[in-house]
Design a protein around this motif. Structure first.
Motif, PDB file in Angstrom:
ATOM      1  N   THR A 499      58.054  -8.186  71.938  1.00 32.89           N
ATOM      2  CA  THR A 499      57.627  -7.214  72.942  1.00 32.89           C
ATOM      3  C   THR A 499      56.486  -6.405  72.361  1.00 32.89           C
ATOM      4  O   THR A 499      56.400  -6.211  71.157  1.00 32.89           O
ATOM      5  CB  THR A 499      58.767  -6.249  73.304  1.00 32.89           C
ATOM      6  OG1 THR A 499      59.106  -5.504  72.146  1.00 32.89           O
ATOM      7  CG2 THR A 499      59.980  -6.978  73.822  1.00 32.89           C
ATOM      8  N   THR A 500      55.618  -5.947  73.263  1.00 33.94           N
ATOM      9  CA  THR A 500      54.573  -5.006  72.862  1.00 33.94           C
ATOM     10  C   THR A 500      54.769  -3.800  73.759  1.00 33.94           C
ATOM     11  O   THR A 500      54.866  -3.941  74.977  1.00 33.94           O
ATOM     12  CB  THR A 500      53.174  -5.591  73.099  1.00 33.94           C
ATOM     13  OG1 THR A 500      53.168  -6.933  72.605  1.00 33.94           O
ATOM     14  CG2 THR A 500      52.105  -4.770  72.430  1.00 33.94           C
ATOM     15  N   SER A 501      54.913  -2.648  73.169  1.00 37.07           N
ATOM     16  CA  SER A 501      55.182  -1.511  74.041  1.00 37.07           C
ATOM     17  C   SER A 501      54.353  -0.300  73.680  1.00 37.07           C
ATOM     18  O   SER A 501      53.902  -0.145  72.543  1.00 37.07           O
ATOM     19  CB  SER A 501      56.674  -1.166  74.017  1.00 37.07           C
ATOM     20  OG  SER A 501      57.134  -1.155  72.699  1.00 37.07           O
ATOM     21  N   GLY A 502      54.141   0.478  74.676  1.00 37.91           N
ATOM     22  CA  GLY A 502      53.420   1.725  74.506  1.00 37.91           C
ATOM     23  C   GLY A 502      53.999   2.729  75.483  1.00 37.91           C
ATOM     24  O   GLY A 502      55.070   2.502  76.049  1.00 37.91           O
ATOM     25  N   TYR A 503      53.287   3.850  75.671  1.00 40.10           N
ATOM     26  CA  TYR A 503      53.810   4.880  76.571  1.00 40.10           C
ATOM     27  C   TYR A 503      52.795   5.215  77.651  1.00 40.10           C
ATOM     28  O   TYR A 503      51.597   4.991  77.509  1.00 40.10           O
ATOM     29  CB  TYR A 503      54.171   6.125  75.772  1.00 40.10           C
ATOM     30  CG  TYR A 503      55.426   5.909  74.968  1.00 40.10           C
ATOM     31  CD1 TYR A 503      56.685   6.191  75.534  1.00 40.10           C
ATOM     32  CD2 TYR A 503      55.369   5.379  73.691  1.00 40.10           C
ATOM     33  CE1 TYR A 503      57.828   5.951  74.828  1.00 40.10           C
ATOM     34  CE2 TYR A 503      56.518   5.143  72.975  1.00 40.10           C
ATOM     35  CZ  TYR A 503      57.754   5.432  73.544  1.00 40.10           C
ATOM     36  OH  TYR A 503      58.894   5.190  72.854  1.00 40.10           O
ATOM     37  N   ALA A 504      53.317   5.738  78.739  1.00 35.41           N
ATOM     38  CA  ALA A 504      52.425   6.135  79.840  1.00 35.41           C
ATOM     39  C   ALA A 504      52.937   7.420  80.447  1.00 35.41           C
ATOM     40  O   ALA A 504      54.134   7.706  80.421  1.00 35.41           O
ATOM     41  CB  ALA A 504      52.396   5.039  80.904  1.00 35.41           C
ATOM     42  N   ALA A 505      52.018   8.196  81.002  1.00 34.71           N
ATOM     43  CA  ALA A 505      52.416   9.422  81.693  1.00 34.71           C
ATOM     44  C   ALA A 505      52.014   9.295  83.159  1.00 34.71           C
ATOM     45  O   ALA A 505      51.313   8.352  83.548  1.00 34.71           O
ATOM     46  CB  ALA A 505      51.724  10.615  81.055  1.00 34.71           C
ATOM     47  N   GLU A 506      52.476  10.242  83.961  1.00 30.49           N
ATOM     48  CA  GLU A 506      52.121  10.264  85.376  1.00 30.49           C
ATOM     49  C   GLU A 506      50.619  10.575  85.494  1.00 30.49           C
ATOM     50  O   GLU A 506      50.119  11.478  84.826  1.00 30.49           O
ATOM     51  CB  GLU A 506      52.930  11.375  86.054  1.00 30.49           C
ATOM     52  CG  GLU A 506      53.210  11.134  87.493  1.00 30.49           C
ATOM     53  CD  GLU A 506      54.098  12.244  88.054  1.00 30.49           C
ATOM     54  OE1 GLU A 506      54.288  12.287  89.253  1.00 30.49           O
ATOM     55  OE2 GLU A 506      54.594  13.056  87.247  1.00 30.49           O
ATOM     56  N   ALA A 507      49.929   9.831  86.307  1.00 31.40           N
ATOM     57  CA  ALA A 507      48.486  10.069  86.431  1.00 31.40           C
ATOM     58  C   ALA A 507      48.197  11.380  87.170  1.00 31.40           C
ATOM     59  O   ALA A 507      47.238  12.063  86.869  1.00 31.40           O
ATOM     60  CB  ALA A 507      47.836   8.896  87.170  1.00 31.40           C
ATOM     61  N   HIS A 508      49.104  11.711  88.089  1.00 35.17           N
ATOM     62  CA  HIS A 508      48.848  12.938  88.848  1.00 35.17           C
ATOM     63  C   HIS A 508      50.088  13.807  88.840  1.00 35.17           C
ATOM     64  O   HIS A 508      50.804  13.905  89.827  1.00 35.17           O
ATOM     65  CB  HIS A 508      48.472  12.600  90.311  1.00 35.17           C
ATOM     66  CG  HIS A 508      47.354  11.585  90.377  1.00 35.17           C
ATOM     67  ND1 HIS A 508      46.057  11.874  90.009  1.00 35.17           N
ATOM     68  CD2 HIS A 508      47.362  10.269  90.723  1.00 35.17           C
ATOM     69  CE1 HIS A 508      45.308  10.794  90.138  1.00 35.17           C
ATOM     70  NE2 HIS A 508      46.083   9.793  90.570  1.00 35.17           N
ATOM     71  N   PRO A 509      50.346  14.430  87.709  1.00 35.89           N
ATOM     72  CA  PRO A 509      51.569  15.241  87.631  1.00 35.89           C
ATOM     73  C   PRO A 509      51.435  16.517  88.450  1.00 35.89           C
ATOM     74  O   PRO A 509      50.336  16.959  88.746  1.00 35.89           O
ATOM     75  CB  PRO A 509      51.669  15.557  86.133  1.00 35.89           C
ATOM     76  CG  PRO A 509      50.272  15.460  85.633  1.00 35.89           C
ATOM     77  CD  PRO A 509      49.512  14.519  86.514  1.00 35.89           C
ATOM     78  N   LYS A 510      52.630  17.122  88.751  1.00 39.38           N
ATOM     79  CA  LYS A 510      52.608  18.371  89.523  1.00 39.38           C
ATOM     80  C   LYS A 510      52.055  19.478  88.654  1.00 39.38           C
ATOM     81  O   LYS A 510      51.261  20.297  89.071  1.00 39.38           O
ATOM     82  CB  LYS A 510      54.019  18.718  89.982  1.00 39.38           C
ATOM     83  CG  LYS A 510      54.513  17.754  91.056  1.00 39.38           C
ATOM     84  CD  LYS A 510      55.879  18.146  91.570  1.00 39.38           C
ATOM     85  CE  LYS A 510      56.459  17.059  92.439  1.00 39.38           C
ATOM     86  NZ  LYS A 510      57.040  15.959  91.629  1.00 39.38           N
ATOM     87  N   LYS A 511      52.515  19.466  87.370  1.00 39.44           N
ATOM     88  CA  LYS A 511      51.956  20.448  86.435  1.00 39.44           C
ATOM     89  C   LYS A 511      50.631  19.879  85.953  1.00 39.44           C
ATOM     90  O   LYS A 511      50.595  18.768  85.417  1.00 39.44           O
ATOM     91  CB  LYS A 511      52.898  20.639  85.234  1.00 39.44           C
ATOM     92  CG  LYS A 511      53.848  21.824  85.417  1.00 39.44           C
ATOM     93  CD  LYS A 511      54.458  22.235  84.080  1.00 39.44           C
ATOM     94  CE  LYS A 511      55.563  21.315  83.673  1.00 39.44           C
ATOM     95  NZ  LYS A 511      56.149  21.640  82.374  1.00 39.44           N
TER      96      LYS A 511
END
Lengths: 798, 228, 174
Positions: A499-511
């Motif tokens: 597996t190859t893994s990384g992280y992601a965040a919400e592109a349009h967060p409320k904060k």
């Protein structure tokens, strides 16, 4: 006879003592074959005990020296957590441990920043890239194994000196590497080796273990030494009676007897010392409990050694004098007190009650605050000793009380119980060593069980689905793919789950403002075969994307996740995992993505988040990806694991590789527990030996009676069984008592460290089994002489 | 006396311990109810003769017939069983089991034969009464006098109702009065039960309780019955 | 003690003069009570009359005439019977038993046998006494005991003599 004493008033008490002791010593050495045999028996018995005592007294030194050297080569210095600046005297270092056919090899890779790097202990020169220093044991292992040479393909330029090793069997190397190995924040930078010895609080459970362990292992040894001092006592008494006939008074005979056992125990001290030196050399060649010791490390602490040298002969003398207290040596023979005093219960009960009284107040709070630590330790030790000694003191009473009830039943049983009724003390004394050893071992096992529970957990790993796993920091997805390919090409690897893994965040967060605790989700890219190991998929083909939700609470998010099909993600995070909002790397989870439940992977963990096939998400888009492989090995290839290790080594010497197991037991505990069992077994055997001696002595004494019994047609079996019962009754009672006492002590100890009550039934039954073995052994060894003495020749009057 | 009607017959017994011959062609026979004294100087082979007769020792050559069977052809187990059932033994000393009390000592041969404890001890007590030692039944051998101990031993030898009683210096450790009493009780009881008694002794006054004597000299036994 | 049997026994090893006989007797058996000449001659004339000895010859020298006696076959049989016959067990038997043992040794007869027979005789009496003791009252017992102890003492002397026969035979033959 006392007028003889008054007749020589000028003779000082000291001179009298020395003269009589010397006479006893002379008897011990020159008194013919019989007294020689007795002296040798005592010397060997005491010697064996002394060897154990010397080893025990060496343990703190050996441990400390090992620990000191371990600390001296440590790179984990709590004092310098701050990042060091590179300088001429700094060095980058990283762990490069490996395992070769279940032997752990500790290694470090080094890359100096300048020209004055600090050398690790036992090494004269920091190895240049491609070079390594190895311990002697590793050198040998390397010489014998081509496979290992492939893995550690550095040129050996030196042998690590003793000062850098834990012991002669230490497998260790320092290799020089290129600075490139340290990218991705691997390892650390140091300007010196060694740490301050840590003074952190010791786990109270472990502390208790050590205290009780010492008591348990040493008390039986002391009891054995006391028993050894009594070997051949009955014949000695007859010899002393002869001495009375020619005019010695009763005090004098006592002193002569004391002299005899003093001589025996001094010889024992000498034997023990010599044996110790010999065994110590042997010990340095043996790997015991995964640890080896340099012979030079095993040196008794001087005060303890002196204590042994004084206490052992002194106790031999005291034991002899006490043993003679119950009998009167008259000129015409030895008179035993016809009706021995009934044993009293109260003071025997007082000891364990006192012990419990000392231990109970400690319940729940042992080791809680370090200020009262010392007092608590002494209290705990005293309590444990009192309880264990109390059990020993109870045994003679118990044997007497129980045996009194018997006496009915078949002839062998009657003979045995009546014999015990007449002299239950002898039997009980021999067994008391067993009692302490077993009771202590049980208590310790109980403590172990809980300490172990803390340290040993079911890993959740499933070695049936995959046997090895490795994690590797990669620069980009392509590198990860190349890594997988290398593993696939490795001999003995049947399947690679990569597996190859990384992280992601919400592109349009409320904060709007991104912070360190902005929620992120993991994105794992892998082929369908691998994804099936991670989630419950009904169907999968390249190009699919899944949103995996945790099946168990442990992996479930605290608040509802932003992740759902159709959401847009930002794949650009900085080194600390904070989303970078400027110029984001955007990727949208397809609306068609199926929401699935995770499944525990072979490593025992769950991977909620986005699971994507390579066709749906290009791996190169992940920021700072981590590659992880799980290997399914071919069980028919014998060294499959070693090949996989070798492949890992070519990828990076510092790679984290591990073998999957269903449970992980801390090695230390497994070996400690083994050591305890071995110790208890050895004690039981030692006690068995002394029982054999006393049984033989008793048989020899009644040679004539045995012949008479044979004359009127007594079967061999009848007498053999009576010997068996005679051994079995006290041993069984002793074991019963020690199980009860052991469970009581264990319960108290567990209460002290606030642990739930558990019993290791397996080792309990093992102990019982060993006890039964001792009974059988004593009987079997006694049978041939018994049968020999049952021959009618004994009837002939000498 | 002719061997006809004899209970126990030994013929041409040879036995050597190492190189020293203890028996060198000894003959012996005894009838039921007969008390035969075996006399002779120390080391003449008296005890060895007794041991051979009782099947404790197998002779190097020669035969011992008891009830038509040759003891030397029997297995050890068979001879043990014979000794338990048919023979009784009294020795000079050291024969009582020190940790058993007196009645248990007397009951021991019965118990070895499988008699239940209660019954064995009841029968033992009857014999102890006969031998005037019933009062020491609960004492251990170490706590009774030599004479009492020896009577306990005689009671033990008689308790199984043996056909042959072997007594090896039964009064050797006793004074005249005690020795006399033990001999009286022993021979009386034996005559009553028609048991044959092989009495090894070097004391004439003990031998005087016998019906006839056999003298062992240099390993040869000489029956003095026919000599007048 | 029977002087006649003793003198006969001494003659068995060869004819002797009366004077020789007296000397031989005194030497071996008469330490405390030497024989009178008269005793020798009266005994010899009785034996002569009974046909147990005969005159082998008469010597005439410077002194009185001396008869030389020889044992007859009847005399030998008589000695034989006497030796084989156990003495009635009674006190102070030792001198006659001693004489018998010495004569047996001198004449090449089995002295051990003689002692065995004597012991059997003693034991027979002891058995009788023991039997009487068992049935008798206390005074019987005490009297029997006295006799028994004396007989026992004799018996022990017999045992000891038996054990020393080898020694004795050497002394006698020298």
């Amino acid at each position: 006879m006392t007028d003889q004493e008054t007749a020589a008033p000028s003779r000082g008490a000291f001179a009298r003592w020395t003269a009589d002791l010397a006479m006893g010593a002379r008897f011990a050495v020159t008194g013919g074959r019989e007294s020689w045999a007795r002296t040798i028996m005592t010397a060997v018995g005491v010697g064996l005990g002394v060897v154990l005592l010397l080893f025990a007294s060496s343990a703190p030194n050996a441990y400390e020296l090992r620990e000191d050297r371990g600390a001296a080569r440590s790179t984990f210095d709590t004092g310098t957590l701050d990042e060091l600046k590179a300088g001429p005297d700094t060095l980058r270092v990283a762990d490069a441990n490996t395992t070769f056919r279940s032997e752990d090899i500790e290694g470090k890779v080094l890359a100096p920043d300048g020209n004055q790097p600090p050398e690790p202990p036992g090494v004269n020169r920091v190895p240049a890239p491609g070079e390594m220093w190895v311990s002697p044991a590793l050198k040998k292992l390397l010489a014998d194994n081509e496979l290992l040479r492939e893995r550690l393909s550095y040129r050996v330029v030196g042998t690590i000196g003793d000062s850098g090793l834990s012991g002669p069997a230490d497998l260790r190397y320092y290799a020089g590497v290129d600075g490139a190995v340290f990218k991705h924040d691997k390892g650390q930078r140091i300007d010196h080796w060694g740490t301050q010895p840590s003074n952190g609080p010791i786990n109270p459970g472990v502390l208790l273990l050590v205290i009780v362990g010492c008591v348990v292992l040493l008390l039986p040894v002391l009891i054995f030494i006391a028993t050894a001092a009594r070997f051949g006592g009955e014949r000695r008494d007859r010899r002393l009676a002869a001495l009375r006939l020619v005019g010695a008074d009763s005090h004098m005979t006592r002193r002569v007897a004391a002299g005899e056992s003093l001589c025996g125990s001094l010889l024992g001290l000498l034997t023990g010392g010599l044996l110790f030196l010999g065994v110590r050399e042997l010990a340095s060649k043996v790997v015991l409990f995964d640890a080896s010791f340099f012979a030079a490390d095993i040196r008794p602490s001087v005060p303890l050694a002196l204590l042994i040298a004084v206490v052992v002969p002194a106790s031999a003398v005291v034991v002899t004098l006490i043993a003679l207290r119950g009998i009167a040596i008259e000129p015409l023979g030895v008179v035993r007190n016809a009706t021995p005093r009934r044993r009293r219960l109260w003071w025997r009960l007082l000891l364990p009650v006192l012990g419990i009284g000392l231990l109970l107040p400690l319940a729940g709070g042992f080791g809680a605050n370090s200020s009262s630590g010392d007092r608590e330790i002494y209290q705990a030790a005293a309590g444990a000793v009192l309880l264990l000694v109390g059990i020993t003191a109870l045994l003679p009473w118990l044997v007497e009380a129980v045996v009194e009830k018997f006496g009915k039943g078949p002839v062998p049983w009657q003979l045995a119980t009546r014999r015990l009724q007449l002299s239950s003390g002898t039997a009980a004394r021999a067994v008391s060593g067993i009692t302490v050893a077993v009771a202590g071992a049980i208590a310790i096992q109980m403590l172990f069980a809980t300490v172990e529970d803390d340290q040993t957990r079911s890993t959740g790993q499933d070695p049936f689905r995959a046997q090895m796993a490795a994690t590797l920091q990669v620069d980009n997805g392509n590198q990860a793919a190349a890594t997988f390919a290398k593993y696939r090409a490795t001999k003995g690897v049947r399947q690679v789950l990569g597996t190859t893994s990384g992280y992601a965040a919400e592109a349009h967060p409320k904060k709007k403002r991104a912070t360190e605790d902005s929620p992120t989700e993991s994105i794992t890219v892998a082929d369908c075969a691998t994804l099936r190991e991670m989630a419950r998929l009904r169907h999968c083909s390249d190009g699919d994307v899944f949103v995996a939700e945790a099946s168990s609470d442990m992996y479930a998010p605290d608040e509802p996740s932003f992740l759902k099909p159709g959401v847009q993600l930002n794949l650009r995070l900085d080194g600390d995992g904070v989303p970078v909002t400027k110029n984001p790397k955007l990727w949208t989870v397809p609306r068609s993505a199926e929401v699935v439940k995770t499944k525990t992977d072979p490593q025992g963990s769950e991977n909620p988040g986005v699971l994507a096939t390579p066709g749906a998400l290009e791996v190169s888009r992940l920021t700072d990806p981590t590659a992880q492989v799980m290997l399914v090995l071919d069980p028919r290839v014998p060294d499959a694991q070693e090949y996989a290790w070798n492949t890992s080594a070519t990828l990076s010497p510092t790679m984290d590789v591990y073998t999957l197991t269903s449970t992980s037991e801390t090695n230390q505990f497994a070996t400690l527990r083994k050591a305890l069992l071995i110790g208890a077994t050895a004690t039981l055997l030692l006690i068995g030996a002394s029982m054999i001696v006393s049984t033989l002595e008793q048989l020899r004494e009644r040679k004539r009676l045995l012949s008479v019994l044979v004359a009127f047609g007594t079967r061999r079996a009848t007498l053999s069984w009576s010997v068996l019962w005679q051994t079995a009754v006290p041993v069984v009672l002793g074991l019963a008592l020690s199980i009860a006492g052991g469970l009581a002590l264990g319960t108290l100890l567990l209460k002290m460290v606030n642990e739930p009550w558990t019993v290791d039934w397996a080792s309990l039954s093992l102990m019982t089994g060993v006890g039964a073995g001792v009974i059988v052994l004593v009987t079997l060894v006694s049978l041939p002489p018994l049968w020999r003495m049952m021959r009618p020749e004994g009837l002939r009057t000498e | 006396m002719t061997p006809a009607g004899s209970l126990l017959i030994a013929d041409g017994l040879h036995k050597a311990y190492g190189r020293t011959p203890a028996l060198d062609g000894a003959h012996f026979s005894i009838h039921p109810g007969e008390v035969v004294a075996v006399m002779g100087p120390s080391g003449s082979g008296k005890s060895t003769l007794l041991h051979c007769l009782a099947g404790i020792v197998t002779p190097d050559s020669g035969a011992v017939h008891y009830g038509g069977r040759d003891l030397s052809k029997m297995s050890d187990a068979q001879r043990s069983s014979l000794r338990r059932g048919e023979f009784g033994f009294v020795f000079q000393f050291g024969q009582l089991v020190p940790e058993l009390n007196c009645v248990e000592n007397v009951a021991l041969p019965l118990r070895l034969n499988g008699v239940k404890r209660k019954e064995a001890e009841a029968r033992a007590l009857t014999w102890m009464e006969r031998l005037e030692v019933a009062d020491v039944r609960a004492k251990r051998p170490g706590e009774v006098s030599g004479g009492q101990g020896q009577r306990v031993a005689v009671a033990r030898s008689l308790v199984t109702g043996p056909r042959v009683l072997f007594a090896d210096e039964p009064t050797g450790a006793l004074d005249s009065l005690n020795g006399e009493r033990v001999m009286e009780l022993l021979t009386e009881a034996a005559r009553e039960t028609r048991a044959a008694v092989v009495l090894v002794t070097h004391e004439a006054r003990v031998a005087a309780y016998s019906d006839r004597e056999v003298v062992v000299r240099d390993g040869k036994a000489r029956d003095m019955a026919g000599v007048r | 003690m029977s002087i006649g049997h003793t003198l006969l026994g001494l003659l068995e090893s060869g004819p002797r003069h009366g004077y020789d006989l007296k000397r031989a007797f005194d030497e071996r058996f008469g330490h405390d009570r030497p024989l009178h000449y008269g005793q020798v001659y009266s005994t010899m004339s009785r034996l002569l009359k009974n046909g147990l000895v005969e005159v082998d010859g008469i010597e005439h020298g410077g002194g009185p005439e001396r008869k030389r006696y020889a044992i007859t076959d009847a005399g030998i049989t008589d000695v034989e019977q006497w030796l084989a016959q156990p003495e009635k067990p009674e006190p102070y038997l030792q001198s006659v038993l001693y004489t018998k043992v010495v004569l047996a040794l001198l004449t090449g007869r089995d002295a051990g046998d003689l002692l065995d027979v004597q012991r059997a005789e003693h034991l027979r009496l002891m058995r009788d006494l023991t039997q009487r003791k068992r049935t008798g009252d206390l005074s019987d017992q005490l009297i029997c005991d006295h006799a028994l102890f004396h007989l026992e003492a004799d018996l022990r002397w017999l045992e000891l003599t038996a054990a020393r026969l080898g020694q004795l035979s050497k002394a006698v033959r020298s």
